[in-house]
Motif scaffolding. Sequence first.
Motif, short mmCIF file in Angstrom:
data_model
loop_
_atom_site.label_atom_id
_atom_site.label_comp_id
_atom_site.label_asym_id
_atom_site.label_seq_id
_atom_site.Cartn_x
_atom_site.Cartn_y
_atom_site.Cartn_z
N LEU A 149 0.82 -1.20 0.00
CA LEU A 149 0.00 0.00 0.00
C LEU A 149 0.86 1.25 0.00
O LEU A 149 2.03 1.21 0.35
CB LEU A 149 -0.91 0.01 1.24
N GLN A 150 0.26 2.36 -0.38
CA GLN A 150 0.91 3.67 -0.30
C GLN A 150 0.08 4.57 0.61
O GLN A 150 -1.14 4.42 0.70
CB GLN A 150 1.03 4.31 -1.68
N ASN A 151 0.74 5.49 1.31
CA ASN A 151 0.04 6.42 2.19
C ASN A 151 -0.90 5.67 3.13
O ASN A 151 -2.11 5.90 3.17
CB ASN A 151 -0.74 7.45 1.38
N THR A 152 -0.33 4.75 3.88
CA THR A 152 -1.10 3.84 4.73
C THR A 152 -1.86 4.57 5.83
O THR A 152 -1.33 5.45 6.49
CB THR A 152 -0.16 2.80 5.37
N ILE A 153 -3.12 4.18 6.02
CA ILE A 153 -3.96 4.65 7.12
C ILE A 153 -4.22 3.47 8.04
O ILE A 153 -4.49 2.36 7.57
CB ILE A 153 -5.29 5.22 6.60
N ILE A 154 -4.13 3.67 9.34
CA ILE A 154 -4.39 2.61 10.31
C ILE A 154 -5.50 3.06 11.25
O ILE A 154 -5.42 4.12 11.86
CB ILE A 154 -3.13 2.25 11.12
N GLN A 155 -6.55 2.23 11.33
CA GLN A 155 -7.62 2.46 12.29
C GLN A 155 -7.62 1.28 13.26
O GLN A 155 -7.55 0.12 12.85
CB GLN A 155 -8.97 2.59 11.60
N SER A 156 -7.73 1.57 14.55
CA SER A 156 -7.59 0.54 15.58
C SER A 156 -8.87 0.38 16.40
O SER A 156 -9.62 1.33 16.61
CB SER A 156 -6.44 0.89 16.53
N LEU B 151 -6.93 -2.04 11.38
CA LEU B 151 -7.31 -2.08 9.97
C LEU B 151 -6.35 -1.18 9.19
O LEU B 151 -6.19 -0.01 9.51
CB LEU B 151 -8.74 -1.60 9.80
N ILE B 152 -5.71 -1.74 8.15
CA ILE B 152 -4.73 -1.01 7.35
C ILE B 152 -5.28 -0.83 5.94
O ILE B 152 -5.65 -1.81 5.28
CB ILE B 152 -3.39 -1.76 7.30
N PHE B 153 -5.31 0.41 5.46
CA PHE B 153 -5.83 0.68 4.12
C PHE B 153 -5.34 2.03 3.64
O PHE B 153 -4.63 2.75 4.36
CB PHE B 153 -7.36 0.62 4.09
N GLU B 154 -5.71 2.40 2.42
CA GLU B 154 -5.42 3.72 1.87
C GLU B 154 -6.70 4.53 1.77
O GLU B 154 -7.79 3.97 1.69
CB GLU B 154 -4.80 3.60 0.47
N LYS B 155 -6.58 5.84 1.73
CA LYS B 155 -7.76 6.68 1.54
C LYS B 155 -8.40 6.35 0.21
O LYS B 155 -7.74 6.18 -0.80
CB LYS B 155 -7.36 8.16 1.58
N ASN B 156 -9.75 6.22 0.23
CA ASN B 156 -10.51 5.84 -0.96
C ASN B 156 -10.08 4.48 -1.49
O ASN B 156 -10.14 4.22 -2.69
CB ASN B 156 -10.40 6.89 -2.06
N SER B 157 -9.63 3.61 -0.61
CA SER B 157 -9.15 2.30 -1.02
C SER B 157 -10.30 1.32 -1.20
O SER B 157 -11.34 1.43 -0.55
CB SER B 157 -8.17 1.74 0.02
N PHE C 176 -6.28 -4.64 4.93
CA PHE C 176 -5.75 -5.73 5.74
C PHE C 176 -6.17 -5.51 7.18
O PHE C 176 -6.13 -4.38 7.67
CB PHE C 176 -4.22 -5.78 5.69
N ALA C 177 -6.55 -6.58 7.86
CA ALA C 177 -6.78 -6.53 9.30
C ALA C 177 -5.66 -7.32 9.96
O ALA C 177 -5.41 -8.48 9.59
CB ALA C 177 -8.14 -7.12 9.67
N ASN D 262 0.27 -9.31 13.01
CA ASN D 262 0.20 -10.34 11.97
C ASN D 262 -1.15 -10.32 11.26
O ASN D 262 -2.18 -10.05 11.87
CB ASN D 262 0.44 -11.73 12.58
N LEU D 263 -1.13 -10.62 9.95
CA LEU D 263 -2.34 -10.56 9.14
C LEU D 263 -3.38 -11.58 9.59
O LEU D 263 -3.10 -12.76 9.72
CB LEU D 263 -1.99 -10.82 7.67
N LYS D 264 -4.62 -11.07 9.81
CA LYS D 264 -5.75 -11.91 10.18
C LYS D 264 -6.77 -12.03 9.04
O LYS D 264 -7.46 -13.03 8.91
CB LYS D 264 -6.47 -11.34 11.40
N SER D 265 -6.83 -10.97 8.20
CA SER D 265 -7.88 -10.94 7.19
C SER D 265 -7.51 -9.97 6.08
O SER D 265 -6.84 -8.96 6.32
CB SER D 265 -9.21 -10.51 7.83
N VAL D 266 -7.94 -10.28 4.85
CA VAL D 266 -7.79 -9.36 3.72
C VAL D 266 -9.14 -9.24 3.04
O VAL D 266 -9.86 -10.22 2.86
CB VAL D 266 -6.71 -9.84 2.73
#
Length: 313
Positions: free
Chosen positions: A267-274, A280-286, A290-291, A297-301
């Motif tokens: 990803l680029q310009n990663t956003i993390i919400q907890s 939760l890891i994602f990009e704006k308007n993504s 990934f959770a 460690n990755l639990k879900s995509v």
Amino acid sequence: MKVKLLILLTALLSISLPSQDLNKLFEKFQLTTFKGFQRIEGSKGTLTDNVNIYIDARTPRLVFVGKYSGIFRETPKERYNSILTFESASVNFKGISNYKHEIGIIDQDELYWIQVVNNDFEMIKKLKKGQEITIFTTYIGCCLNKTNDRIYLSYLITDKIERKIERNKCFTQSLIDFNIGMSFKEANKIAKKKYGEPIESFNIKGEQYFRYIIDSKFNTSLYLASAGFDYSNYLYLIQISGSENPNFVIFKNIKLGSSINELKKMLQNTIIQSNDNYDLIFEKNSSCSFAVSKKGNLKSVVITDDPNFFRTK
């Protein structure tokens, strides 16, 4: 090309507008996509029994970006009758029967119709096929006679593109055997053949989900979902989740259990919400995310076709 009978009623059409005036409008209108808005809204509104329509008293203001299809024509009788029905249902819609012609707008491979008045014809002729335009609208309701027709009152159409939502902003549009946008029926047919009957099915705001077990040892699950209501026939969301599974490759070298540092490379310009259970890891308007566990460690995509699916706070 798929066709949706979506109605936008044009109050004003302008080929040019100063940027500062557009910025003022953006403060009053929510930037979204047709598909993203309709997925969230479903058939919200007050059902008017005598004419069987939903009137949305909130009348949300929305702005879309789409491409002019090159089609300009008289509104078909059935659709024009829908306009007359809404006009008769509320005094707030008085005068919308003046919109007797329409142009076609393409957004995410769907064709939507915009109703226009006589004074706009010369301006419309200046538009070129495939040209991007910005459409400011007010949504008033839907669903005459149980159809999915939507009525939007358009405040302004301009060829200036000051802001837009990026599309397909994801590292992939497919996971294992499934592609976003494929037939929902065919996707589930493939899943049943490979993994057996779904162990769970549920409905969220009109979106149908099926859960399949890929690997019982590691509790690895596959979720397939439709977009519901207006877009129920195609695969809208794919999710793979479970505990750490070193033998199951999700995408390239990404596996359940992969580290957060490996995921950030995707990803680029990663956003993390907890929250209390995961990040939760994602990009704006993504359209994908990934959770990861609190251990990193990755639990879900999840991948979808909606750039509004993952929202920033």
